[in-house]
Design an enzyme around this catalytic site. Sequence first.
Site, PDB file in Angstrom:
ATOM      1  N   ARG A  23       0.716  41.026  -0.344  1.00 22.28           N
ATOM      2  CA  ARG A  23       0.469  41.805   0.880  1.00 22.28           C
ATOM      3  C   ARG A  23      -0.951  41.516   1.337  1.00 22.28           C
ATOM      4  NH1 ARG A  23      -3.074  45.462  -1.606  1.00 22.28           N
ATOM      5  NH2 ARG A  23      -2.497  45.882  -3.755  1.00 22.28           N
ATOM      6  N   HIS A  33     -10.809  50.964 -13.163  1.00 23.67           N
ATOM      7  CA  HIS A  33     -10.072  49.739 -12.844  1.00 23.67           C
ATOM      8  C   HIS A  33      -9.700  49.662 -11.367  1.00 23.67           C
ATOM      9  CE1 HIS A  33      -9.946  48.824 -17.053  1.00 23.67           C
ATOM     10  NE2 HIS A  33      -9.275  49.931 -17.330  1.00 23.67           N
ATOM     11  N   GLU A  74      -2.725  41.806 -23.409  1.00 24.00           N
ATOM     12  CA  GLU A  74      -3.670  40.741 -23.085  1.00 24.00           C
ATOM     13  C   GLU A  74      -4.911  40.891 -23.925  1.00 24.00           C
ATOM     14  OE1 GLU A  74      -4.682  41.001 -18.928  1.00 24.00           O
ATOM     15  OE2 GLU A  74      -2.747  40.197 -18.309  1.00 24.00           O
ATOM     16  N   LYS A  84       4.314  42.200 -13.737  1.00 26.22           N
ATOM     17  CA  LYS A  84       3.247  41.350 -14.246  1.00 26.22           C
ATOM     18  C   LYS A  84       3.761  40.391 -15.327  1.00 26.22           C
ATOM     19  CE  LYS A  84      -0.225  45.010 -13.652  1.00 26.22           C
ATOM     20  NZ  LYS A  84      -0.818  44.862 -12.332  1.00 26.22           N
TER      21      LYS A  84
END
Length: 679
Positions: A296, A235, A200, A116
């Site tokens: 994907r 999540h 973040e 990420k």
Amino acid sequence: MFKKILIANRGEIACRVAATARRMAVQTVAVYSDADAHARHVSACDEAVHIGGSAPKDSYLRWERILEAAKATGAEAIHPGYGFLSENDEFAKACADAGLVFIGPPPSAIEAMGLKAQSKQLMEKAGVPLVPGYHGADQDPAMLAAEAARIGYPVLIKASAGGGGKGMRVVDKPQEFDAALASCKREAINSFGDDAVLIEKYVQRPRHIEIQVFGDTHGNYVYLFERDCSVQRRHQKVLEEAPAPGMTEAMRKQMGDAAVAAARAVHYVGAGTVEFIVEQKPDGAMSFFFMEMNTRLQVEHPVTEAITGLDLVEWQLRVASGEVLPLAQHELRITGHAIEARICAESPDNQFLPATGTLQVFNVPKCVRFERSAPGAALTASVRLDAGVAAGDAISPFYDSMVAKLIVHGQTREEALARMDAALGQTHIVGLQTNVQFLRHVVRSPSFVNAQLDTALIPREQAVLFNQEPVGLLLAVSATVAHILLVERGLEGVDPFSRRDGWRSHGVQVRRFAFAFHGETVNAALTYLHDGGLHLAIGEGGASDVAPMAGSLTVAAVGGDIDVQFANRRNTVSVYRNGDSTHVFSNQGATQIIVIDLLSHAGDAQDEGGRLTAPMPGKVVSLAVKVGDKVQKGQPLAVMEAMKMEHTLAAPHDGTVTNLFFAPGDQLTEGAELIRLSA
Ligand code: ADP
Ligand code: ADP
Ligand code: MG
């Protein structure tokens, strides 16, 4: 186009890929583990190769075995599905080295988007908006804490290598930062073997909106619009829909262009998803930020297929074999609205704990695959079920807990929602815990109905989502009694009113039943009336504090369902027995009720002056006594099997066995005398 492909996956996605391949006359090779020897994906393919033990590391993750299987069967390409090896750039490389086409992006694109933090650095350069945060290489804890303070609390610490909702910590205040960082790093190293994190800004009540992109080997890119996947637990996605409610044309184009820019930046090829987190301002304005790219096919791709009328697996195969993208951006259209629900083996009322077990019953709504007569033409089917299992199959502890995906399409969101509710109502699963009823509560919750979507929907609506009992005691009991009566007559699935002879009482006027419903014992008495009718009293003389209710009972079999009318309320129910438990599904929902010791409460049917008779049709399983044995009241005499379960017949009083009329294996008709006791 390829002549033969190998599908390096299992479950519903392997079946899904095989279905498209078959339609395109591409032969398929399945691979399977020990646990999957009889799995549906094996029979869905033309050939199958056993690749090892049940644990993924012994089979679906063993890529040298998978490559050998491809070579041995002459497959030209490998479809990785999702999960397992789908985002493994080394596997993609190994495929190429072995002369096989990896049906997915080039290894360099997988690698670029794999972490990420690195992918954010790339996206920053490509001009894609990012969540305010820190995604650098320096991992000094004091520096990370200073970055968190700069970003402003609350913040989210994320494992750079994370996925599947794991490796994330929300931190509300500076004092909690160090502990959260340490625990996040611990989880990250354990789960992903890499403890690098990024930080973040934690977006409040955000929406998760992602864009489906496609690229080909000729440098063309399109976006196939968005999916809203805001309804999440831990999540992880629970319900997904397309288009995203409230999406404007302008924002769709902005997000689509940003997603295509992201794909272009890594020379992406094939199907990919760019995930954005969307901040909703009080005035309704929305701003979006790049979260990650999944390189994907996504679990929720069917909602995109439903609104575009396209088959994304077909596109994957075409692109991988070198063809140009079938359609250009201006040829793509959104038709109607689609919703997907992930049906999982889990217990929502118990923190979504995953469940395992055998699917004793797996009845699904009638569905037809989405079909289109021409590209972009209206869809001819509106309910789709993607599953890799059928009744009798087990959900094992080795793999994902997803049992199936239910996808509906409607002209409007409202229509899709109603269709989803009905389809979930027709999804009957017995044998293991699932989230089907929970999903029904979610689609009926005010937030979901009003499209107030954000990732806090489930906690916000918890009062109507958890520990709900939509089927009450009266319906549960009357439906179960109705089922017992129908099965006794051997009329399961047969319309009893083709024989209008009323109910016979086989010698008793009143039968007593005891049930356990949510841990409480409930008594019921069924009276056979002279006119052939039935009267049912529930809750009288029992330990329960249920207000007694009594009234006439009318029972009719309708197809495989039962029409039950009790005390002036009529319902159509589906009832299944699984051991002692009875599962009742009605339009309102489903419930489970236990029949306690049915036969000992079956009145005097068994004991008519020392004559022990079969209270229902069945089979003798075993005899525990022989002629001449002295028996005591309550002593087990025989076991019979009826209504798909075993029942022990006990001595109604002390005495001596004088006659045995049947032997194990014999079939008993209702009322047949089985054993005679002397007084
Ligand atoms: P999305 O595709 O929307 O990001 P997920 O991240 O939940 O949704 O999908 C990938 C997940 O699917 C993986 O985390 C993995 O646990 C699971 N998975 C992998 N292979 C299979 C399979 N064959 N059948 C069902 N689930 C699988
Ligand atoms: P994964 O790889 O596990 O899918 P993601 O980065 O895609 O991780 O995030 C998963 C989910 O976590 C998102 O769908 C969203 O619900 C939540 N999430 C991620 N980033 C943020 C953020 N900055 N603020 C609030 N929620 C977030
Ligand atoms: Mg994600």
